[in-house]
Design a protein around this motif. Structure first.
Motif, short mmCIF file in Angstrom:
data_model
loop_
_atom_site.label_atom_id
_atom_site.label_comp_id
_atom_site.label_asym_id
_atom_site.label_seq_id
_atom_site.Cartn_x
_atom_site.Cartn_y
_atom_site.Cartn_z
N UNK A 176 0.83 -1.19 0.00
CA UNK A 176 0.00 0.00 0.00
C UNK A 176 0.86 1.25 0.00
N UNK A 177 0.21 2.40 -0.19
CA UNK A 177 0.95 3.67 -0.27
C UNK A 177 0.41 4.70 0.69
N UNK A 178 -0.21 4.21 1.79
CA UNK A 178 -0.82 5.14 2.74
C UNK A 178 -0.40 4.83 4.17
N UNK A 179 -0.44 5.88 4.96
CA UNK A 179 -0.37 5.72 6.40
C UNK A 179 -1.80 5.86 6.92
N UNK A 180 -2.22 4.92 7.72
CA UNK A 180 -3.54 5.01 8.36
C UNK A 180 -3.33 5.30 9.84
N UNK A 181 -4.11 6.23 10.36
CA UNK A 181 -4.13 6.44 11.81
C UNK A 181 -5.55 6.17 12.25
N UNK A 182 -5.70 5.38 13.29
CA UNK A 182 -7.06 5.04 13.75
C UNK A 182 -6.99 4.13 14.96
N UNK A 183 -8.12 3.51 15.25
CA UNK A 183 -8.21 2.70 16.46
C UNK A 183 -8.33 1.23 16.10
N UNK A 184 -7.58 0.43 16.85
CA UNK A 184 -7.64 -1.03 16.69
C UNK A 184 -7.52 -1.62 18.08
N UNK A 185 -8.37 -2.59 18.38
CA UNK A 185 -8.33 -3.19 19.71
C UNK A 185 -8.40 -2.13 20.81
N UNK A 186 -9.12 -1.04 20.54
CA UNK A 186 -9.28 0.02 21.54
C UNK A 186 -8.07 0.93 21.69
N UNK A 187 -7.06 0.75 20.87
CA UNK A 187 -5.84 1.56 20.99
C UNK A 187 -5.61 2.38 19.72
N UNK A 188 -5.08 3.56 19.92
CA UNK A 188 -4.77 4.41 18.76
C UNK A 188 -3.41 4.00 18.19
N UNK A 189 -3.42 3.66 16.90
CA UNK A 189 -2.19 3.18 16.27
C UNK A 189 -2.02 3.83 14.89
N UNK A 190 -0.84 3.66 14.35
CA UNK A 190 -0.59 4.09 12.96
C UNK A 190 -0.13 2.87 12.17
N UNK A 191 -0.69 2.72 10.99
CA UNK A 191 -0.37 1.56 10.15
C UNK A 191 0.26 2.02 8.84
N UNK A 192 1.44 1.54 8.56
CA UNK A 192 2.04 1.76 7.24
C UNK A 192 1.62 0.59 6.36
N UNK A 193 0.89 0.88 5.30
CA UNK A 193 0.36 -0.21 4.47
C UNK A 193 1.41 -0.77 3.50
#
Ligand code: HPA
Length: 275
Positions: free
Chosen positions: A68-85
């Protein structure tokens, strides 16, 4: 010359400022890096804000298909995280420190843990395509170190238990609870981009490796320098060259990664919940 580190009281990086402006100031607890064919894991995030890597200075160039070519910021398992796709690889240009700015940014945003995924070839007859292999340790066979050029004593990173033992045991417990079989083993980093020869795979087996791949090890070295706790897992997409009749190719990797992705989609949220 290695890029200047910003993680010790220096001013915030441009990328971190952009992310905060778009996604808000609340700190993240962890960063996640997704490997070949695994970018759909980013779909799991709730209240997701997507930022193209192209808007983030120093982030991956997005030059590898299946990433992927995006950074996602959001909530997973109740925690705020950043995902590099997706990630940038040494084999794209010969820079083993290519992921340094992105990892420094995650650290600046508050991450104390880094979760990495990749696709890999298995060297163990008992670990088959579709299986997950948690990385217990690595062999930096590519021989390139992302800390070459780092001028400070921070470059002398202790790599014992680089793959956090407590995160590994938590993942095993979660796997048992969710009925996801998790193997554990040593990952050997070959630079790629060509796949290994049959002789190289035989050598890797003799060296004590359980899987081979073209990424992750340099990121883990950088992450340990930054003080991040690391957990990493390979989605096994094929047997190493010569160990089976399957034809190894990048297309095959992308296709087969889907099986591991299904398991990682259940495992990673539960692991993040426990961070
Ligand atoms: N070798 C190196 N990298 C890989 C492989 C492999 O067999 N499969 C997926 N990524």
């Amino acid at each position: 010359m290695a890029p200047r580190s910003r993680s010790r009281g220096k001013s915030m990086s441009k990328a971190a400022k952009t992310i905060r402006k778009i996604a808000g100031n609340e700190p993240i607890v962890a960063g996640v890096i997704l490997g070949s064919g695994l970018s759909e894991l980013g779909d799991l995030l709730i209240d997701r804000v997507a930022i193209p890597f192209s808007e983030l200075k120093g982030f991956p160039g997005g030059g590898v298909s299946g990433h992927g070519r995006d950074l996602f910021v959001g909530t997973l398992g109740g925690k705020r995280i950043a995902v590099l796709t997706g990630r940038e690889h040494y084999y794209e240009h010969g820079n083993a420190a290519a992921m340094r700015p992105a990892l420094e940014t995650l650290s600046e945003l508050g991450a104390t843990t880094l979760l990495l995924t990749n696709s890999a070839g298995s060297l163990d007859p008992g670990t088959r395509p579709g299986d997950l292999m948690m990385i217990a340790d690595h062999i930096n066979y590519a021989g390139m170190n992302p800390l070459i050029g780092e001028p400070s004593d921070r470059r002398f990173v202790n790599m014992v238990n680089a793959y956090d033992p407590s995160l590994r045991s938590r993942a095993i417990a979660i796997g048992a609870r969710l009925d996801i079989s998790l193997k554990e083993g040593v990952y050997l980093w070959y630079s790629g981009p060509s796949f290994e020869t049959v002789a190289e795979i035989q050598m890797a087996i003799r060296l004590g490796a359980n899987a081979v791949g073209m990424s992750t090890a340099p990121e883990v070295i950088l992450a340990r320098m930054l003080g991040l706790r690391v957990w990493a897992c390979s989605s096994i997409t094929n047997m190493g060259a010569g160990l089976s009749d399957e034809h190894i190719s990048h297309e095959h990797t992308k296709l087969m990664a889907v099986q591991g992705a299904k398991k990682l989609k259940r495992l990673i949220p539960a692991l993040v919940e426990e961070l």
